[in-house]
Write a protein that holds these residues in place. Structure first.
Motif, PDB file in Angstrom:
ATOM      1  N   ARG A   1       0.897  -1.104  -0.026  1.00 59.06           N
ATOM      2  CA  ARG A   1      -0.020  -0.039  -0.076  1.00 59.06           C
ATOM      3  C   ARG A   1       0.958   1.191  -0.093  1.00 59.06           C
ATOM      4  O   ARG A   1       2.226   1.204   0.594  1.00 59.06           O
TER       5      ARG A   1
ATOM      6  N   SER B   1      -1.436  12.006   0.660  1.00 54.81           N
ATOM      7  CA  SER B   1      -2.282  11.440  -0.278  1.00 54.81           C
ATOM      8  C   SER B   1      -1.923  10.097  -0.779  1.00 54.81           C
ATOM      9  O   SER B   1      -0.948   9.656  -0.691  1.00 54.81           O
TER      10      SER B   1
ATOM     11  N   SER C   1      -3.655   5.845  -0.609  1.00 50.93           N
ATOM     12  CA  SER C   1      -4.489   5.096   0.020  1.00 50.93           C
ATOM     13  C   SER C   1      -5.151   5.634   1.392  1.00 50.93           C
ATOM     14  O   SER C   1      -4.440   6.053   2.508  1.00 50.93           O
ATOM     15  N   PRO C   2      -6.674   5.953   1.368  1.00 45.94           N
ATOM     16  CA  PRO C   2      -7.151   6.440   2.746  1.00 45.94           C
ATOM     17  C   PRO C   2      -7.131   5.428   3.606  1.00 45.94           C
ATOM     18  O   PRO C   2      -6.996   5.869   4.717  1.00 45.94           O
TER      19      PRO C   2
ATOM     20  N   TYR D   1      -4.746  15.397   5.108  1.00 47.42           N
ATOM     21  CA  TYR D   1      -5.058  14.523   4.142  1.00 47.42           C
ATOM     22  C   TYR D   1      -5.659  15.210   3.058  1.00 47.42           C
ATOM     23  O   TYR D   1      -6.791  15.866   3.153  1.00 47.42           O
TER      24      TYR D   1
ATOM     25  N   GLY E   1      -7.353  10.803  -2.482  1.00 49.06           N
ATOM     26  CA  GLY E   1      -6.789   9.450  -2.915  1.00 49.06           C
ATOM     27  C   GLY E   1      -5.858   9.486  -4.102  1.00 49.06           C
ATOM     28  O   GLY E   1      -5.231   8.562  -4.392  1.00 49.06           O
ATOM     29  N   ASP E   2      -5.813  10.544  -4.695  1.00 50.03           N
ATOM     30  CA  ASP E   2      -4.761  10.677  -5.992  1.00 50.03           C
ATOM     31  C   ASP E   2      -3.330  10.707  -5.172  1.00 50.03           C
ATOM     32  O   ASP E   2      -3.325  11.678  -4.423  1.00 50.03           O
TER      33      ASP E   2
END
Length: 292
Positions: A114, A139, A141-142, A160, A163-164
């Motif tokens: 990840r 930024s 993986s949440p 945060y 997701g990009d």
């Protein structure tokens, strides 16, 4: 692992920023494995409880959470080229471009890891000092961010931004670009008074207060960009501001100061005016900067 037990992690890269991060995690009680291409930097942290690894692969193998703070994207690739990343959580705090961050995220995912990218909005002395105001953009993986939020928040506050994977780097460079623009304006201002009987130390508070007051204009620019109406809430329109630019250039000439920091921006203002946008604010300059 309970919420009250400091999580273990590995840190690759012990330059000034990496060392500051390492010391902060160690001070907070986090078991820390460290690696650096120059081993002596890792050994220097051993007295504080860090476990030096003799290779990048060994550092990665030691813990699930692996933080990278290396010189550049090529250094990341070189350090992890033949390393097994299966099941690892990579947090890359190395300064890169948005495109490099997105490519590195795909690279990591292909290897079973990840990935979270970070942009550090601080200098090393600010790390671990809450009142200094430093923070890190993240930024990617949440799920990864949420899983390690508490650990990542130890050295500096976290923000945060999506997701990009490229967004942290983009926010980082965008803010720093604005900072350098401000530095350019301040340099021009100091140059104008440089040969006069004006104490720069006395002048500085006036400059700082003015810049702080003008910084609020970014909210109006943002609102206009969102709405598409660049005439909304205009106080001094483009035509009026362009009409005043000769005075700034003439003053620079009279003071023996190069106009090279101001002239490009004034040129963009003139171009926008020539497109018939006299009633707009300065927001249209943003569109002129976008390559077709």
């Amino acid at each position: 692992m309970t919420a009250h037990t400091p999580s273990p992690l590995s840190l690759l890269g012990l330059g000034a920023m990496g060392t500051a991060l390492a010391r902060t995690w160690l001070a907070a009680g986090h078991p820390l494995t460290v690696w650096n291409r120059t081993p002596t930097r890792a050994y220097a942290l051993a007295a504080g409880g860090a476990k030096p690894a003799d290779s990048a692969a060994a550092a990665v193998a030691a813990n699930t959470l692996v933080v990278l703070c290396l010189l550049d994207d090529d250094s990341v690739g070189a350090a992890l080229d033949r390393v097994d990343l299966t099941g690892k959580d990579l947090v890359n705090l190395t300064t890169t471009t948005p495109a490099q961050a997105r490519s590195r995220a795909a690279w990591a995912e292909e290897r079973g890891a990840r990935y979270l990218d970070g942009g550090i909005m601080a200098v090393p002395p600010m790390i671990g000092v809450r009142e200094a105001g430093g923070y890190v953009f993240y930024s990617g993986s949440p799920e990864l961010f949420e899983a390690h939020r508490a650990t990542l928040a130890v050295p500096a506050d976290t923000t945060y931004v999506g997701g990009d994977a490229g967004f942290a780097a983009l926010h980082d460079v965008a803010l720093l670009s604005a900072m350098y623009g401000m530095f350019a304006g301040a340099a021009h201002a100091f140059a104008l008074i440089r040969r006069e009987d004006i104490d720069p130390v006395v002048f500085a508070p006036l400059l700082a207060d003015w810049l702080a007051a003008m910084s609020g204009s970014v909210h109006g620019t943002a609102a206009q960009l969102r709405s598409g109406d660049y005439t909304e809430g205009v106080v001094s329109n483009l035509a009026m501001q362009v009409a005043g630019t000769p005075t700034f250039l003439a003053t620079a000439e009279g003071q023996g100061v190069s106009p090279e920091l101001l002239a490009p921006y004034f040129g963009l203002m003139r171009r926008r005016l020539d497109l018939g946008r006299a009633e707009e604010d300065l927001t249209g300059v943003v569109d002129l900067l976008l390559r077709q």
